[in-house]
Scaffold this motif. Structure first.
Motif, mmCIF file in Angstrom:
data_model
loop_
_atom_site.group_PDB
_atom_site.id
_atom_site.type_symbol
_atom_site.label_atom_id
_atom_site.label_comp_id
_atom_site.label_asym_id
_atom_site.label_seq_id
_atom_site.Cartn_x
_atom_site.Cartn_y
_atom_site.Cartn_z
ATOM 1 N N ARG A 141 0.894 -1.272 -0.218
ATOM 2 C CA ARG A 141 -0.023 0.031 0.020
ATOM 3 C C ARG A 141 0.820 1.114 0.020
ATOM 4 O O ARG A 141 0.519 2.148 -0.684
ATOM 5 N N ASN A 142 2.052 1.105 0.766
ATOM 6 C CA ASN A 142 2.978 2.363 0.606
ATOM 7 C C ASN A 142 4.383 1.937 0.875
ATOM 8 O O ASN A 142 4.717 0.885 1.163
ATOM 9 N N PRO A 143 5.287 2.734 0.446
ATOM 10 C CA PRO A 143 6.800 2.246 0.677
ATOM 11 C C PRO A 143 7.151 1.962 1.772
ATOM 12 O O PRO A 143 8.058 1.355 1.889
ATOM 13 N N LYS A 144 6.648 2.570 2.827
ATOM 14 C CA LYS A 144 7.063 2.208 4.238
ATOM 15 C C LYS A 144 6.726 0.698 4.449
ATOM 16 O O LYS A 144 7.635 -0.093 5.108
ATOM 17 N N HIS A 145 5.632 0.312 4.254
ATOM 18 C CA HIS A 145 5.374 -1.140 4.191
ATOM 19 C C HIS A 145 6.253 -2.013 3.645
ATOM 20 O O HIS A 145 6.800 -3.234 3.808
ATOM 21 N N ALA A 146 6.604 -1.589 2.285
ATOM 22 C CA ALA A 146 7.672 -2.389 1.330
ATOM 23 C C ALA A 146 8.979 -2.509 2.104
ATOM 24 O O ALA A 146 9.624 -3.505 1.956
ATOM 25 N N VAL A 291 -17.819 4.618 4.402
ATOM 26 C CA VAL A 291 -17.622 3.428 3.674
ATOM 27 C C VAL A 291 -15.942 3.335 3.374
ATOM 28 O O VAL A 291 -15.836 4.210 2.365
ATOM 29 N N ILE A 292 -15.365 2.570 4.031
ATOM 30 C CA ILE A 292 -13.934 2.693 3.871
ATOM 31 C C ILE A 292 -13.435 1.465 3.007
ATOM 32 O O ILE A 292 -13.874 0.133 3.167
ATOM 33 N N PRO A 293 -12.750 1.686 1.846
ATOM 34 C CA PRO A 293 -12.678 0.791 0.638
ATOM 35 C C PRO A 293 -11.443 -0.299 1.267
ATOM 36 O O PRO A 293 -10.777 -0.147 2.182
ATOM 37 N N ALA A 294 -11.725 -1.364 0.744
ATOM 38 C CA ALA A 294 -10.878 -2.679 1.243
ATOM 39 C C ALA A 294 -9.306 -2.469 1.133
ATOM 40 O O ALA A 294 -8.680 -2.712 2.075
ATOM 41 N N GLU A 295 -9.061 -1.546 0.104
ATOM 42 C CA GLU A 295 -7.388 -1.460 -0.020
ATOM 43 C C GLU A 295 -6.888 -0.509 0.972
ATOM 44 O O GLU A 295 -5.753 -0.382 1.176
ATOM 45 N N ARG A 296 -7.912 0.198 1.831
ATOM 46 C CA ARG A 296 -7.187 1.046 2.798
ATOM 47 C C ARG A 296 -7.490 0.535 4.346
ATOM 48 O O ARG A 296 -7.145 0.819 5.339
ATOM 49 N N MET A 297 -7.851 -0.786 4.229
ATOM 50 C CA MET A 297 -8.139 -1.500 5.442
ATOM 51 C C MET A 297 -7.273 -2.610 5.954
ATOM 52 O O MET A 297 -6.750 -3.387 4.916
ATOM 53 N N LYS A 298 -6.749 -2.803 7.135
ATOM 54 C CA LYS A 298 -5.875 -3.758 7.614
ATOM 55 C C LYS A 298 -6.189 -5.214 7.040
ATOM 56 O O LYS A 298 -5.682 -5.884 6.788
ATOM 57 N N GLY A 299 -7.513 -5.584 7.384
ATOM 58 C CA GLY A 299 -7.861 -6.823 6.707
ATOM 59 C C GLY A 299 -8.071 -7.135 5.271
ATOM 60 O O GLY A 299 -8.844 -8.244 4.601
ATOM 61 N N ASP A 300 -8.006 -6.047 4.351
ATOM 62 C CA ASP A 300 -8.248 -5.919 3.044
ATOM 63 C C ASP A 300 -10.089 -6.471 2.765
ATOM 64 O O ASP A 300 -10.229 -6.837 1.560
ATOM 65 N N MET A 301 -10.613 -5.759 3.485
ATOM 66 C CA MET A 301 -12.158 -5.790 3.504
ATOM 67 C C MET A 301 -12.807 -4.696 3.493
ATOM 68 O O MET A 301 -12.383 -3.615 4.664
#
Length: 440
Positions: A141-146, A291-301
């Motif tokens: 999702r972002n460079p930090k996680h990578a 409504v928070i989209p899946a790509e912004r959620m920790k659980g990908d949902m």
């Protein structure tokens, strides 16, 4: 290559060490191995010196030294040259000899397998991990996680596994790497385990190792982390005592209107994660729903937050500030960028001074933004005993592990969750002068 006469003991032929065609080792193969020492190899005189299990150090009159593995293959004795002793150390040649024996036990030809290795060389774990990171880094999702994916391996895996060939790594090696942090840092250990498993899975798929490595079952070797996780979670994110939350919220409402205060109040009222709030967009607001989209959620949902009147009021105040951003952010920081974690944390520290943290067990600890979620969960447990646990867990976007409850939760318990968030807002704002308190 040149063959050598069989070794003798007191003038009598010594039985050959062999690996059967079906992979059954003779009784001799495990007897008397690893006889040589590094010092002996350095000072060895001309002759043939047995290390055991068919491995020999050959020293010529000229002083040159080489390694030979004598082993039964294709129903006849064969000698395999393993290289110069000046270039290959004792530990390394033993590993190579073991690999040859394994090939023969599996009915494979060492010459064929070596040819395969030249076409597809087996990398060290460090090399394989860096290559794997290059393949997947753009999926984060972002460079930090990578960056964290590779940095955790550099810190916890590379010291012991980095120089090992992926074909030589066994589950015991992984256990040794994870053992120092398995209970002390359970969350970190779990992530490192998953990343090691990913690297080893790819090595197996690329035929750089013949078998899969059951990294995901390593808990059977190291023990359950359940109690360690519970112990860490108690103090991992210090939280305000729920009884003092209304006082903190009152202080926030009484101060100057800033994006930091507004975002923190919205986070408290929605029990959302810091990142979910900081990167919230106006396009995600649908009436009284967020409504928070899946790509912004920790659980990908995808996750739906039911907004209370107090939360909607915060959004109306933000609108009056007329501060926009290119990517439609609700809470805009400096230079039209998202607010930082540090901004929200500083606001909370300022407005929670003197209030109890973690039920007052440690007055020196400071409340955290993420800890506000624990405050909400404790309030539900203590003050809303009739609220089903799945309702509280879904309100926090926690994954439901119970299959039966998960089936019923398809409706997201909308009515109960709306009522729960409304009552939470009433409680949180109960000390605000300009809010009419309702009866819970």
């Amino acid at each position: 290559m040149k063959t050598f006469p069989p070794p003798t003991i007191d003038g009598h032929p010594k039985p050959l060490l062999s690996v059967g065609i079906n992979g059954v080792q003779s009784e001799n193969i495990m007897a008397g191995i690893n006889k040589l020492t590094h010092t002996f190899v350095e000072k060895a005189k001309p002759g043939r010196h047995a290390d055991g299990a068919g491995l020999y150090l050959l020293v010529k009159p000229s002083g040159s030294k080489s390694w030979v593995l004598r082993i039964q293959h294709e129903r006849k004795r064969q000698d395999f040259g393993l290289g110069s002793a000046n270039k290959i150390g004792l530990s390394a040649v033993r590993d190579t000899a073991t690999r040859y024996r394994q090939w023969i036990a599996q009915g494979k030809s060492p010459k064929v397998e070596l040819a395969k290795l030249k076409e597809n060389p087996v990398p060290a774990f460090r090399t394989a991990a860096i290559a794997r990171h290059g393949q997947i880094k753009d999926t984060f999702r972002n460079p930090k996680h990578a960056a964290q994916w590779l940095s955790t391996l550099q810190t916890y895996a590379f010291p012991s596994l980095g120089d090992m060939l992926v074909s030589d790594i066994e589950i015991e090696h992984v256990a040794d790497a994870l053992r120092p942090i398995w209970f002390d840092k359970p969350e970190t250990a779990a992530r490192v385990k998953q990343r090691i498993a990913d690297v080893m899975d790819m090595a197996h798929l690329q035929r750089q190792r013949t078998t899969e490595l059951p990294v995901r079952k390593i808990g059977k070797l190291l023990g359950s982390q359940t109690q360690a996780r519970k112990a860490k979670n108690y103090g991992h994110h210090p939280s305000l005592a729920y009884e003092d939350l209304p006082e903190c919220f009152s202080r926030l409402r009484a101060g100057e209107i800033t994006m930091g205060r507004l975002s923190l109040m919205f986070q408290i009222l929605t029990a959302g994660r810091s990142g979910e709030v900081r990167f919230a967009r106006w396009s995600e607001i649908d009436g009284a729903k967020w409504v928070i989209p899946a790509e912004r959620m920790k659980g990908d949902m995808e996750h739906i937050v039911y907004l209370s009147d107090a939360a909607l009021e915060i959004l109306e105040i933000v609108k009056t500030l007329k501060i926009g951003s290119l990517d439609n952010l609700i809470f805009v920081g400096q230079k039209s960028s998202p607010l930082s974690d540090a901004t929200m944390a500083k606001v909370l520290r300022t407005h929670s001074k003197g209030l109890r943290v973690d039920d007052g067990k440690d007055s020196e600890r400071r409340a955290t933004v993420h800890g506000n979620r624990a405050t909400f969960r404790t309030w539900v447990q203590e003050q809303c005993p009739t609220v089903p646990e799945p309702v509280a867990e879904l309100s926090l976007a926690h994954k439901q592990t119970d299959a039966v409850i998960a089936a019923y939760s398809r409706g997201k318990f909308e009515i109960m969750r709306r009522e729960l968030m409304a009552n939470w807002a009433i409680f949180a704002t109960s000390r605000c002068d300009n809010i009419v308190r309702l009866v819970v």
